[in-house]
Scaffold this active site. Structure first.
Site, short mmCIF file in Angstrom:
data_model
loop_
_atom_site.label_atom_id
_atom_site.label_comp_id
_atom_site.label_asym_id
_atom_site.label_seq_id
_atom_site.Cartn_x
_atom_site.Cartn_y
_atom_site.Cartn_z
CG HIS A 165 -1.83 -1.19 1.27
ND1 HIS A 165 -2.43 -1.67 2.41
CD2 HIS A 165 -2.25 -2.01 0.27
CE1 HIS A 165 -3.17 -2.72 2.12
NE2 HIS A 165 -3.07 -2.96 0.83
C1 LIG Z 1 0.47 -7.08 -5.15
C2 LIG Z 1 -0.46 -5.97 -4.73
C3 LIG Z 1 -1.61 -6.29 -4.00
C4 LIG Z 1 -2.47 -5.26 -3.61
N1 LIG Z 1 -3.66 -5.60 -3.03
C5 LIG Z 1 -4.59 -4.62 -2.82
C6 LIG Z 1 -5.91 -4.94 -2.39
O1 LIG Z 1 -6.28 -6.10 -2.24
N2 LIG Z 1 -6.77 -3.91 -2.18
C7 LIG Z 1 -6.41 -2.62 -2.34
O2 LIG Z 1 -7.22 -1.73 -2.07
N3 LIG Z 1 -5.16 -2.28 -2.75
C8 LIG Z 1 -4.27 -3.26 -3.03
N4 LIG Z 1 -3.04 -2.93 -3.54
C9 LIG Z 1 -2.72 -1.52 -3.72
C10 LIG Z 1 -3.37 -0.87 -4.94
O3 LIG Z 1 -3.56 -1.76 -6.00
C11 LIG Z 1 -2.51 0.31 -5.37
O4 LIG Z 1 -2.32 1.13 -4.25
C12 LIG Z 1 -3.14 1.14 -6.47
O5 LIG Z 1 -3.30 0.36 -7.62
C13 LIG Z 1 -2.25 2.34 -6.77
O6 LIG Z 1 -2.73 2.99 -7.89
P1 LIG Z 1 -1.79 3.94 -8.75
O7 LIG Z 1 -2.62 4.44 -9.86
O8 LIG Z 1 -1.17 4.91 -7.83
O9 LIG Z 1 -0.61 3.01 -9.27
P2 LIG Z 1 -0.67 1.67 -10.10
O10 LIG Z 1 -2.02 1.06 -10.07
O11 LIG Z 1 0.47 0.84 -9.64
O12 LIG Z 1 -0.41 2.14 -11.61
C14 LIG Z 1 0.77 2.77 -12.04
C15 LIG Z 1 0.96 2.46 -13.53
O13 LIG Z 1 1.94 3.33 -14.07
C16 LIG Z 1 2.78 2.58 -14.92
N5 LIG Z 1 4.08 3.27 -15.01
C17 LIG Z 1 4.99 3.43 -14.03
N6 LIG Z 1 6.04 4.12 -14.47
C18 LIG Z 1 5.78 4.42 -15.75
C19 LIG Z 1 6.50 5.14 -16.75
N7 LIG Z 1 7.70 5.67 -16.50
N8 LIG Z 1 5.95 5.26 -17.99
C20 LIG Z 1 4.74 4.72 -18.26
N9 LIG Z 1 4.02 4.01 -17.34
C21 LIG Z 1 4.54 3.88 -16.11
C22 LIG Z 1 2.88 1.24 -14.24
O14 LIG Z 1 3.39 0.25 -15.10
C23 LIG Z 1 1.44 1.04 -13.79
O15 LIG Z 1 0.68 0.46 -14.81
C24 LIG Z 1 -2.16 -3.92 -3.93
C25 LIG Z 1 -1.01 -3.61 -4.65
C26 LIG Z 1 -0.17 -4.62 -5.08
C27 LIG Z 1 1.05 -4.26 -5.88
#
Ligand SMILES: Cc1cc2nc3c(=O)[nH]c(=O)nc-3n(C[C@H](O)[C@H](O)[C@H](O)COP(=O)(O)OP(=O)(O)OC[C@H]3O[C@@H](n4cnc5c(N)ncnc54)[C@H](O)[C@@H]3O)c2cc1C
Length: 546
Positions: A476
């Protein structure tokens, strides 16, 4: 819609995860054919990304997840703790544990109290509701029913889980039919982002819809290496196209939105010249804005797990092997309850660490499954159950920082788990609570025997050592480009998520959270994206220069 690639779009969104998938869809609804979504990873075609139990097959694979790990640190006995992050269309929503959990009202009221206008619970509730399609028990005003993210109850009846839930009442923890409703406290089955046996991600909902209906351009295999500026105005991005092997530029008429997640967003900011001047100087990066908060304020939930061997039950451990597994696959195909359509954590507990505390400050998770040595990976050969716990709002904070100016180097991530004394006290309590919950009379018919850490671990010091040695990330990670008012020198974005001192650049992802919510953080990240989308469109209509 033509979905034709161009060199210039109204909006460029970097990262297609929980936040980027939503923002790119909402913007393209109003700006058809004029939004480009760049994703470093590949598309989400693989069946493991759509079968809930596929989680275990993808999280440690570089083709699906950034294989980050923490820097070694004496607090956790010099271990490099894995912290994978989704690297595929849908980001971490394509690989996560599928738990839908919004957190406490006070989480958001606290964000607002820190000087972030418009982020109190009353203001954010409509955005939690906007993305949700709740199927199951719910009170109308607190839940959403027309959104794209289906949230369902478990359809998998299990006697061990039922006994665990019954047993919690022996310790004064009552059943709660909707922890995402008016009160979080209690025990019950988790609500999950699973529909009809399949994972619900932003890739197979928002992004799919926006591509089809609003001409969203999605460019996978495109890793953004830096933001391009004209003075202090963001005008586009540079990215590496790993299919052609070339470096390319694309441009934005209106805004660039960074949604690359709590580790990659601060890295892109630093590589683009936004960060603490001293941090940038180390790598000869020309500064564009001096924002010392970039990469700081990293938060996560550090969790521990206690495992028991049990008897008189068939658990996931046995169902995941041999002929039983074949039967589970068959059940999944014909859409019957199956272990393939389970989230890794099946049951929740939200409780208070002591009577003086006004609301839950601890979260527990339970599954009728156990892993060898407590690590998510290889299931035990005998029937087992596991209870994990973590603290809702840990006080320890860490940081993400560059190790070089090479965009393909992973940054150094140091969460400083257990640095704060209160976090150490609470993790000991967490371990004791997990043990207690599995020692209920209701579970006695299963003759539980603790296998991990085992009966030799008894004193507080032994328990703390165990937590230091075997604690893991709950994945998280958040807070590394936090929002805050103008008098907060460590804030990176304002309450409309605009990067301070820069125009036409916003951050919309888990990085902007000023503090970690009392929950798994995906629901909160999706809420942020829905709210940010409205703010971006409002500002565009009002012709506010951002
Ligand atoms: C294994 C795991 C289990 C989890 N389980 C849960 C759960 O059960 N329930 C819950 O509420 N939360 C859970 N979480 C947390 C939740 O999924 C994340 O906090 C949430 O998805 C974060 O969203 P975000 O948009 O910030 O980042 P992300 O969803 O991680 O998306 C970021 C995206 O940006 C892309 N990216 C990164 N750098 C670049 C770049 N330089 N150029 C282009 N693209 C790029 C990545 O490849 C990715 O696709 C879990 C996370 C993980 C990893």
């Amino acid at each position: 819609m033509k979905n034709k690639k161009k060199r210039k779009y109204d909006y460029i969104v970097v990262g297609s995860g929980a936040a980027g998938g939503i923002v790119s869809c909402r913007l393209s609804e109003q700006h058809p054919d004029s939004v480009c979504l760049l994703e470093a990873g590949s598309s989400n075609w693989h069946p493991y990304l759509n079968i809930p139990a596929g989680f275990i097959k993808v999280i440690f694979k570089p083709g699906f997840a950034w294989q980050f790990s923490t820097e070694a640190n004496a607090l956790t006995l010099d271990r490099n703790i894995p912290i994978p992050q989704g690297r595929v269309l849908g980001g971490s929503t394509s690989i996560n544990g599928l738990v839908y959990n919004r957190g406490l009202k006070s989480d958001y009221d606290n964000w607002s109290a820190l000087g972030n206008e418009g982020w109190d619970y009353k203001s954010v509730l409509p955005y939690f509701n906007k993305c949700e399609r709740r199927i199951g028990h719910a009170k109308n005003e607190t839940r959403g029913f027309d959104g794209l993210i289906s949230v369902t109850d478990s359809n998998w009846p299990d006697a061990v889980c039922d006994a665990f839930i019954e047993g919690a009442s022996e310790f004064g923890i009552s059943k709660n039919p909707d922890y995402n409703g008016t009160s979080q406290e209690g025990v019950g089955y988790f609500q999950r982002t699973i529909f009809s046996g399949k994972r619900v991600s932003t890739a197979n909902t928002y992004i799919k819809r926006a591509k089809k209906q609003f001409g969203l351009i999605v460019m996978t295999h495109s890793q953004v290496t830096k933001v391009l500026f004209d003075g202090n105005r963001a005008i586009g991005v540079e990215f590496f196209n790993s299919k052609s092997g070339s470096i390319e530029n694309i441009y934005a008429n209106k805004e660039v939105i960074l949604s690359a997640g709590a580790i990659n967003t601060p890295k892109i900011l630093n590589l683009s010249g936004i960060g603490g001047i001293k941090d940038l100087e180390k790598f000869n990066i020309t500064p564009v804005a001096d924002l010392p908060g970039v990469g700081k304020n990293l938060k996560d939930h550090y969790s521990i797990r206690i495992s028991n061997k049990i008897e008189n039950a068939v658990t996931i451990n046995e169902r995941a092997k041999g002929p039983r597994l074949a039967l589970e696959v068959l059940k999944w195909i014909v859409k019957k309850p199956s272990i393939l359509s389970l989230s890794p954590s099946v049951v929740h507990i939200f409780c208070r660490s002591n009577k003086e505390v006004q609301e839950p400050d601890l979260q527990g998770v339970f599954s009728p499954a156990s892993y060898r040595n407590g690590y998510v990976g290889v299931l035990d050969k005998y029937p087992g159950m596991t209870c994990g716990f973590w603290q809702h709002r840990p006080k320890s904070t860490g940081e993400v920082k560059l190790v070089s100016d090479d965009p393909f180097d992973a940054p150094a991530v140091q969460p400083n788990y257990l640095q704060h004394e209160e976090d150490q006290e609470k993790i000991i309590l967490c371990a004791k609570l997990a043990r207690k919950m599995m020692s209920s009379d209701a579970l006695a018919p299963y003759n539980p025997t603790e296998t991990f850490p085992g009966s030799k671990c008894q004193t507080d010091q032994q328990i703390l050592d165990f937590c230091r040695r075997y604690g893991v990330s709950s994945y998280h990670l958040c807070g590394t480009a936090k929002m805050g008012p103008s008098n907060d020198s460590m804030a990176v974005v304002d309450s409309r998520l605009r990067v301070k001192g820069i125009t036409s650049l916003r951050i919309v992802d888990a990085s902007v959270m000023p503090d970690i919510p009392s929950a798994n953080i995906c629901a909160a990240t999706m809420m942020i994206a829905e709210k940010a989308s409205d703010m971006i469109l409002e500002d565009s209509k009002r012709k506010i220069t951002v």
